[in-house]
Design a protein around this motif. Structure first.
Motif, PDB file in Angstrom:
ATOM      1  N   VAL A  99       0.923  -1.004   0.029  1.00  0.00           N
ATOM      2  CA  VAL A  99       0.026  -0.069  -0.009  1.00  0.00           C
ATOM      3  C   VAL A  99       0.865   1.043  -0.045  1.00  0.00           C
ATOM      4  N   MET A 100       0.283   2.230  -0.415  1.00  0.00           N
ATOM      5  CA  MET A 100       1.348   3.367  -0.656  1.00  0.00           C
ATOM      6  C   MET A 100       0.550   4.641  -0.780  1.00  0.00           C
ATOM      7  N   TYR A 101       1.197   5.742  -0.368  1.00  0.00           N
ATOM      8  CA  TYR A 101       0.522   7.093  -0.652  1.00  0.00           C
ATOM      9  C   TYR A 101       1.867   8.258  -0.878  1.00  0.00           C
ATOM     10  N   ASN A 102       1.571   9.373  -1.175  1.00  0.00           N
ATOM     11  CA  ASN A 102       2.654  10.269  -1.586  1.00  0.00           C
ATOM     12  C   ASN A 102       2.805  11.087  -0.421  1.00  0.00           C
ATOM     13  N   VAL A 103       3.975  11.718   0.113  1.00  0.00           N
ATOM     14  CA  VAL A 103       4.426  12.191   1.234  1.00  0.00           C
ATOM     15  C   VAL A 103       5.308  13.358   0.820  1.00  0.00           C
ATOM     16  N   GLY A 104       5.207  14.668   1.520  1.00  0.00           N
ATOM     17  CA  GLY A 104       6.184  15.679   1.289  1.00  0.00           C
ATOM     18  C   GLY A 104       6.796  16.084   2.680  1.00  0.00           C
ATOM     19  N   ARG A 111      25.056  18.193   6.164  1.00  0.00           N
ATOM     20  CA  ARG A 111      26.268  19.164   5.653  1.00  0.00           C
ATOM     21  C   ARG A 111      25.745  20.321   5.935  1.00  0.00           C
ATOM     22  N   SER A 112      26.589  21.423   6.567  1.00  0.00           N
ATOM     23  CA  SER A 112      26.124  22.585   6.783  1.00  0.00           C
ATOM     24  C   SER A 112      25.918  23.405   5.622  1.00  0.00           C
ATOM     25  N   ASP A 113      26.881  23.334   4.559  1.00  0.00           N
ATOM     26  CA  ASP A 113      26.611  24.014   3.369  1.00  0.00           C
ATOM     27  C   ASP A 113      25.389  23.828   2.501  1.00  0.00           C
ATOM     28  N   ILE A 114      24.684  22.851   2.623  1.00  0.00           N
ATOM     29  CA  ILE A 114      23.403  22.787   1.946  1.00  0.00           C
ATOM     30  C   ILE A 114      22.245  22.839   2.932  1.00  0.00           C
ATOM     31  N   PRO A 115      21.372  24.212   2.535  1.00  0.00           N
ATOM     32  CA  PRO A 115      20.377  24.342   3.604  1.00  0.00           C
ATOM     33  C   PRO A 115      19.207  23.426   3.541  1.00  0.00           C
ATOM     34  N   ALA A 116      18.335  23.421   4.211  1.00  0.00           N
ATOM     35  CA  ALA A 116      17.027  22.383   4.184  1.00  0.00           C
ATOM     36  C   ALA A 116      16.427  22.645   2.950  1.00  0.00           C
ATOM     37  N   PHE A 117      15.745  21.751   2.567  1.00  0.00           N
ATOM     38  CA  PHE A 117      14.771  21.826   1.267  1.00  0.00           C
ATOM     39  C   PHE A 117      13.738  20.701   1.292  1.00  0.00           C
ATOM     40  N   SER A 118      12.607  20.911   0.779  1.00  0.00           N
ATOM     41  CA  SER A 118      11.582  20.233   0.630  1.00  0.00           C
ATOM     42  C   SER A 118      11.709  19.143  -0.575  1.00  0.00           C
ATOM     43  N   SER A 119      11.256  18.071  -0.022  1.00  0.00           N
ATOM     44  CA  SER A 119      11.239  16.818  -0.952  1.00  0.00           C
ATOM     45  C   SER A 119      10.139  15.995  -0.903  1.00  0.00           C
ATOM     46  N   THR A 120       9.844  15.267  -1.986  1.00  0.00           N
ATOM     47  CA  THR A 120       8.536  14.593  -2.172  1.00  0.00           C
ATOM     48  C   THR A 120       8.951  12.892  -2.200  1.00  0.00           C
ATOM     49  N   GLY A 121       8.095  12.423  -1.409  1.00  0.00           N
ATOM     50  CA  GLY A 121       8.504  10.843  -1.507  1.00  0.00           C
ATOM     51  C   GLY A 121       7.461   9.964  -1.477  1.00  0.00           C
ATOM     52  N   LEU A 122       7.533   8.712  -1.301  1.00  0.00           N
ATOM     53  CA  LEU A 122       6.193   7.627  -1.326  1.00  0.00           C
ATOM     54  C   LEU A 122       6.772   6.788   0.137  1.00  0.00           C
ATOM     55  N   ALA A 123       5.397   6.510   0.677  1.00  0.00           N
ATOM     56  CA  ALA A 123       5.426   5.706   1.745  1.00  0.00           C
ATOM     57  C   ALA A 123       4.706   4.194   1.419  1.00  0.00           C
ATOM     58  N   PRO A 124       5.544   3.481   0.734  1.00  0.00           N
ATOM     59  CA  PRO A 124       5.074   2.006   0.893  1.00  0.00           C
ATOM     60  C   PRO A 124       5.464   0.781   1.749  1.00  0.00           C
ATOM     61  N   THR A 125       5.264  -0.267   1.774  1.00  0.00           N
ATOM     62  CA  THR A 125       5.647  -1.277   2.346  1.00  0.00           C
ATOM     63  C   THR A 125       7.069  -2.127   1.721  1.00  0.00           C
ATOM     64  N   ARG A 126       7.635  -2.727   2.727  1.00  0.00           N
ATOM     65  CA  ARG A 126       8.810  -3.331   2.129  1.00  0.00           C
ATOM     66  C   ARG A 126       8.579  -4.102   0.698  1.00  0.00           C
ATOM     67  N   ASP A 127       7.696  -4.859   0.677  1.00  0.00           N
ATOM     68  CA  ASP A 127       7.332  -5.551  -0.599  1.00  0.00           C
ATOM     69  C   ASP A 127       7.428  -4.663  -1.877  1.00  0.00           C
ATOM     70  N   PHE A 128       7.204  -3.228  -1.895  1.00  0.00           N
ATOM     71  CA  PHE A 128       7.186  -2.523  -2.821  1.00  0.00           C
ATOM     72  C   PHE A 128       8.496  -2.592  -3.849  1.00  0.00           C
ATOM     73  N   PHE A 129       9.560  -2.621  -3.395  1.00  0.00           N
ATOM     74  CA  PHE A 129      10.860  -2.805  -3.989  1.00  0.00           C
ATOM     75  C   PHE A 129      11.055  -4.157  -4.810  1.00  0.00           C
ATOM     76  N   ALA A 130      10.438  -5.341  -4.326  1.00  0.00           N
ATOM     77  CA  ALA A 130      10.509  -6.661  -5.070  1.00  0.00           C
ATOM     78  C   ALA A 130       9.373  -6.551  -6.210  1.00  0.00           C
ATOM     79  N   MET A 131       8.333  -5.960  -5.812  1.00  0.00           N
ATOM     80  CA  MET A 131       7.173  -6.168  -6.694  1.00  0.00           C
ATOM     81  C   MET A 131       7.485  -5.544  -7.831  1.00  0.00           C
ATOM     82  N   PHE A 132       8.022  -4.410  -7.768  1.00  0.00           N
ATOM     83  CA  PHE A 132       8.527  -3.388  -9.350  1.00  0.00           C
ATOM     84  C   PHE A 132       9.877  -3.510  -9.654  1.00  0.00           C
TER      85      PHE A 132
END
Length: 436
Positions: A99-104, A111-132
């Motif tokens: 099961v999965m849904y989008n998260v941000g 590293r201090s030379d890189i400021p914080a930034f927003s990122s988009t990802g996915l919240a699946p279960t472990r089986d996701f990686f083997a399935m696809f």
């Protein structure tokens, strides 16, 4: 004889350079326009995971309100509610489930030379990686135990991993996400299925993928807001717990069976599950329970829209128009060679010989038009790709479409040359000899 006629065809290109150039350009533009749109259609409709597309399924149960519902309108939504997704996840149906849904979230680099930034990802279960069949550059997916205890672990994309940690493996290191330290357990290698069939609802269907992956249970524990579409057929109480208990649909679910022949078994389970839920007062519409494999799901979600199909038909219509113009130009080109045909016929050449010669000449025109058409097709695709990242992902030509360009160009030229060649064969030798 073919090589001789082919040589004559090459030489004939220099007889009337202006007329020849016009024929080649007309044919090339028509072929380039049709091949460009066909290439995009080919990429968009291709099977993204052919070796298992017939055993990956999207299950849907309709939990919408029965009020004012018309069965012909179809399901309430193409996603699942949390109660249904959680029940299916625990059911054991199929070989794997996710099961999965989008998260941000906001990522705070170590590293201090890189400021914080927003990122988009996915919240699946472990089986996701083997399935696809997700490839890994470093590490591996999180464990089943991590899923159960909602561990603070993360799998990064290659791009984000290199941005945060450089070329070194970041496995075992930590990165703060939404103020919480997450341990990196893996980094996926470049992975960009076309289309992104596993998540056709929300986000881009083509183009860049997710920047990170965290366990679904972890996202639920941290109450990470859903970043995507949600459908609620009725009112619900505010708050995260109320969302999880509601009939709002916002989760995407996949089941992998051991083989395509297990589809009936998965469908039977889905029907049994729906019947049990109806006994509990849910799923009041009593609508059919749907099960889609990968290609059926792409068709259901209209990955290739009607506008794309219409564009392809218009491009081929333009090619037909170009062929009509090419026919006229070939008639003009061959008509001035009537005396040549008359002399050849008088010296013993048959109509078949003349037909072969002129048809091979038109094939040479098609071959040259194919080379120019290929150049123009690459230019058209480059312009299309500049519109967006999604279009850039699909506006690319593979070897199959490369071969089709030449085949289409030569075939189009031969088709256009049939009438002019037939007309050339009807020349009467006696009349032409008298006129000399």
């Amino acid at each position: 004889m073919f090589s001789y006629y082919f040589t004559l065809g090459v030489r004939s290109l220099r007889r009337n350079p202006a007329l020849t150039a016009l024929m080649v350009l007309t044919l090339a533009i028509g072929v380039a326009a049709s091949v460009s749109t066909l290439t995009i259609l080919h990429v968009m409709s291709a099977n993204p995971i052919p070796h298992k597309s017939d055993r990956l399924f999207v299950p849907l149960v309709d939990n919408g309100s029965p009020e004012n519902w018309v069965p012909s309108e179809g399901p309430n939504d193409r996603q699942l509610s949390y109660p249904d997704a959680d029940n299916l996840l625990r059911s054991g149906v199929g070989e794997r489930r996710t099961v999965m849904y989008n998260v941000g979230v906001a990522i705070e680099p170590p590293r201090s030379d890189i400021p914080a930034f927003s990122s988009t990802g996915l919240a699946p279960t472990r089986d996701f990686f083997a399935m696809f069949d997700v490839p890994f550059l470093h590490g591996q997916p999180w464990s089943a135990a991590d899923d159960q205890r909602a561990a603070d672990v993360v799998v990064l994309s290659r791009e984000i991993a290199e941005k945060l940690f450089g070329d070194a493996s970041p496995v075992g290191k930590q990165v703060r996400m939404k103020g919480t330290p997450y341990t990196v357990v893996g980094v996926i290698d470049t992975w960009a299925p076309l289309p992104r069939f596993y998540k056709l609802i929300g986000g881009q269907r083509f183009g860049n993928g997710e920047e990170f992956f965290i366990p679904f249970s972890n996202a639920i524990r941290h109450e990470m807001v859903h970043n995507g579409s949600m459908s609620c057929s009725g009112s619900r109480d505010p708050g995260w717990a109320a969302l999880l208990a509601s009939e709002c649909t916002w989760l995407q679910f996949w089941i992998e069976a051991k083989s395509s022949s297990d589809r009936a078994e998965v469908q039977s389970f889905l029907d049994s599950y729906a019947n049990e839920q109806r006994k509990l007062g849910r799923l009041k519409r009593n609508a059919p329970n749907m099960l889609y494999n990968v290609m059926e799901w792409m068709e259901e979600m209209k990955v290739v829209g009607n506008d794309s199909k219409l564009a392809a038909w218009l491009a081929f219509g333009f090619l037909v128009l170009c062929l009509v113009n090419t026919v006229g130009l070939l008639l003009a080109k061959f008509s001035v060679r009537a005396s040549e045909v008359g002399i050849r016929r008088a010296l013993g050449a048959s109509r078949r010989d003349v037909f072969q010669q002129f048809l091979i000449e038109t094939g040479v025109v098609g071959l040259v038009g194919g080379v120019l058409g290929l150049v123009l097709a690459f230019a058209f695709l480059a312009l299309i790709g500049m519109q967006s990242k999604g279009m850039a992902a699909v506006a690319r030509m593979d070897l199959q479409m490369l071969a089709l360009t030449f085949l289409m160009s030569v075939a189009a030229a031969l088709l256009a040359g049939l009438l002019p060649t037939w007309r050339a064969c009807q020349v009467t030798p006696a009349i032409q000899l008298k006129s000399q």
